[in-house]
Design an enzyme around this catalytic site. Structure first.
Site, PDB file in Angstrom:
ATOM      1  N   LYS A 140     -16.486 -37.730  37.970  1.00  0.00           N
ATOM      2  CA  LYS A 140     -15.827 -38.983  38.200  1.00  0.00           C
ATOM      3  C   LYS A 140     -16.592 -40.097  38.932  1.00  0.00           C
ATOM      4  O   LYS A 140     -16.264 -41.229  39.534  1.00  0.00           O
ATOM      5  CB  LYS A 140     -14.608 -38.837  39.206  1.00  0.00           C
ATOM      6  N   HIS A 188     -22.563 -31.386  35.386  1.00  0.00           N
ATOM      7  CA  HIS A 188     -22.164 -31.724  36.811  1.00  0.00           C
ATOM      8  C   HIS A 188     -22.463 -30.805  37.831  1.00  0.00           C
ATOM      9  O   HIS A 188     -22.164 -30.736  38.737  1.00  0.00           O
ATOM     10  CB  HIS A 188     -20.757 -31.790  36.764  1.00  0.00           C
ATOM     11  N   SER A 243     -10.345 -41.622  41.786  1.00  0.00           N
ATOM     12  CA  SER A 243     -10.568 -41.358  40.323  1.00  0.00           C
ATOM     13  C   SER A 243     -10.248 -40.024  39.957  1.00  0.00           C
ATOM     14  O   SER A 243      -9.435 -39.293  38.956  1.00  0.00           O
ATOM     15  CB  SER A 243     -11.882 -41.651  39.902  1.00  0.00           C
TER      16      SER A 243
HETATM   17  P1  A3P Z   1     -11.658 -44.774  37.482  1.00  0.00           P
HETATM   18  O1  A3P Z   1     -10.882 -43.686  37.292  1.00  0.00           O
HETATM   19  O2  A3P Z   1     -11.853 -45.290  38.993  1.00  0.00           O
HETATM   20  O3  A3P Z   1     -11.111 -45.954  36.690  1.00  0.00           O
HETATM   21  P2  A3P Z   1     -16.549 -39.818  34.696  1.00  0.00           P
HETATM   22  O4  A3P Z   1     -17.117 -40.387  33.446  1.00  0.00           O
HETATM   23  O5  A3P Z   1     -17.760 -39.304  35.870  1.00  0.00           O
HETATM   24  O6  A3P Z   1     -15.515 -39.095  34.558  1.00  0.00           O
HETATM   25  O7  A3P Z   1     -15.854 -41.107  35.676  1.00  0.00           O
HETATM   26  C1  A3P Z   1     -14.931 -41.699  35.271  1.00  0.00           C
HETATM   27  C2  A3P Z   1     -14.888 -43.074  35.897  1.00  0.00           C
HETATM   28  O8  A3P Z   1     -15.702 -44.110  35.229  1.00  0.00           O
HETATM   29  C3  A3P Z   1     -13.235 -43.702  35.866  1.00  0.00           C
HETATM   30  O9  A3P Z   1     -13.243 -44.294  37.049  1.00  0.00           O
HETATM   31  C4  A3P Z   1     -13.519 -44.671  34.647  1.00  0.00           C
HETATM   32  O10 A3P Z   1     -12.696 -45.655  34.619  1.00  0.00           O
HETATM   33  C5  A3P Z   1     -14.909 -45.279  34.948  1.00  0.00           C
HETATM   34  N1  A3P Z   1     -15.657 -45.743  33.592  1.00  0.00           N
HETATM   35  C6  A3P Z   1     -15.761 -45.426  32.439  1.00  0.00           C
HETATM   36  N2  A3P Z   1     -16.188 -46.032  31.679  1.00  0.00           N
HETATM   37  C7  A3P Z   1     -16.699 -47.156  32.308  1.00  0.00           C
HETATM   38  C8  A3P Z   1     -17.188 -48.485  32.165  1.00  0.00           C
HETATM   39  N3  A3P Z   1     -17.707 -48.804  30.721  1.00  0.00           N
HETATM   40  N4  A3P Z   1     -17.278 -49.445  32.938  1.00  0.00           N
HETATM   41  C9  A3P Z   1     -16.829 -48.892  34.038  1.00  0.00           C
HETATM   42  N5  A3P Z   1     -16.187 -47.988  34.495  1.00  0.00           N
HETATM   43  C10 A3P Z   1     -16.317 -46.966  33.748  1.00  0.00           C
END
Ligand code: A3P
Length: 283
Positions: free
Chosen positions: A42, A97, A127
């Protein structure tokens, strides 16, 4: 209890196996030409993968639009990802991870590049709460308060956020390790992407860089079926599941109570003692 336990840490229980984790951690051979994206779940992992893939294709979108994100940069410790990686020839993109102490030791004698992305733990927590509440492959929290307690205890997939950061931070002076944050990507995506290019030894012209920026933006990624995990079957996710949920910094302020934020701050002070504040982009 809904987790798969390995080396004293909880992992999701579907698509992960004890044997698979053991093999990934102890036998996987990282090659000099590999690029590894590492994060605590996340923290912006998918965003980073999208950026890397776009840099690789010099802003061309064919690859990101035709191949799913987990095929482009398979997860080392997930059984299906491991299988893909083992069969892959040439330079590979890998995602993981894994905490530092479990990461394959072959990395330490390789020239492979690692990019570690971190994020404000409060936003990681919020998140993660939404993520694990809407997925079926791990333990589901029943409330934010419950998840909050689990997060503080490290009773969440991949264990403690603090241990993860502390472990990977120890690699920060290595030439083949780049530390990034979700916050700096948000604040200045162009410069951060340029920094990544420089680290990877890639040169993009201004139009190519524009395309990387545009096509890795939240709104474009949200619409890309190959990146937004929309193709995950119902056996894995609930209807309201979204990987691209909000995509902002500071959403924790809309969710955590003052008491929760203070409790997390207190633990943060204890756990991160000795780490200069300047290393992190959050307060
Ligand atoms: P939120 O749940 O706060 O919106 P991971 O990829 O490590 O699982 O993290 C997911 C988080 O990254 C989510 O946060 C998601 O919305 C955000 N995210 C994914 N793509 C993104 C982008 N292109 N720009 C900004 N945030 C992004």
């Amino acid at each position: 209890d809904g987790y798969l336990w390995f080396e004293g840490l909880p992992f999701p229980s579907i698509d992960y196996s004890y044997e698979g984790l053991k093999e990934a951690c102890t036998k996987f051979v990282i090659k000099d030409e590999d690029t590894v994206m590492v994060s605590y779940p996340k923290s912006g992992t998918h965003w980073l993968i999208e950026i890397l893939c776009l840099i690789h294709s010099k802003g061309d979108t064919t690859w990101i639009r035709s191949v799913s994100i987990w095929d482009r940069a398979p997860w080392l410790e997930i059984d299906t990802g491991y299988k893909l990686l083992k069969e892959r020839e040439g330079p590979r993109f890998l995602t993981s991870h894994l905490p530092f102490h479990l990461f394959p030791k072959s990395f330490f004698t390789s020239k492979a590049k690692v990019i570690y992305i971190m994020r404000n733990p409060k936003d990681v927590l919020v998140s993660g709460y939404y993520y694990w509440t809407t997925t079926k492959f791990s333990k589901k929290p029943e409330s934010l308060e419950q998840y909050f307690q689990w997060f503080l205890q490290g009773y969440v997939p991949y264990g403690s956020w603090f241990e993860h950061i502390r472990g990977w931070m120890s690699m920060r002076d290595r030439e083949n390790v780049l530390l990034l944050s979700y916050e700096e990507l948000q604040k200045d995506p162009r410069s951060t992407i340029e920094e990544i290019c420089q680290f990877l030894g890639k040169k993009l012209n201004p139009e190519e860089l524009d395309s990387v920026l545009k096509n890795s933006s939240f709104h474009v990624m949200k619409e890309n079926k190959m990146s937004n995990l929309e193709t995950l079957p119902e056996t894995y996710v609930d209807k309201d599941f979204k990987i691209t949920r909000k995509g902002i910094c500071g959403d924790w302020k809309n969710h955590l109570t003052v008491a929760q934020a203070e409790a997390l701050d207190k633990l943060y002070q204890e756990k991160m003692l000795g780490f200069p504040k300047e290393l992190f982009p959050w307060e």
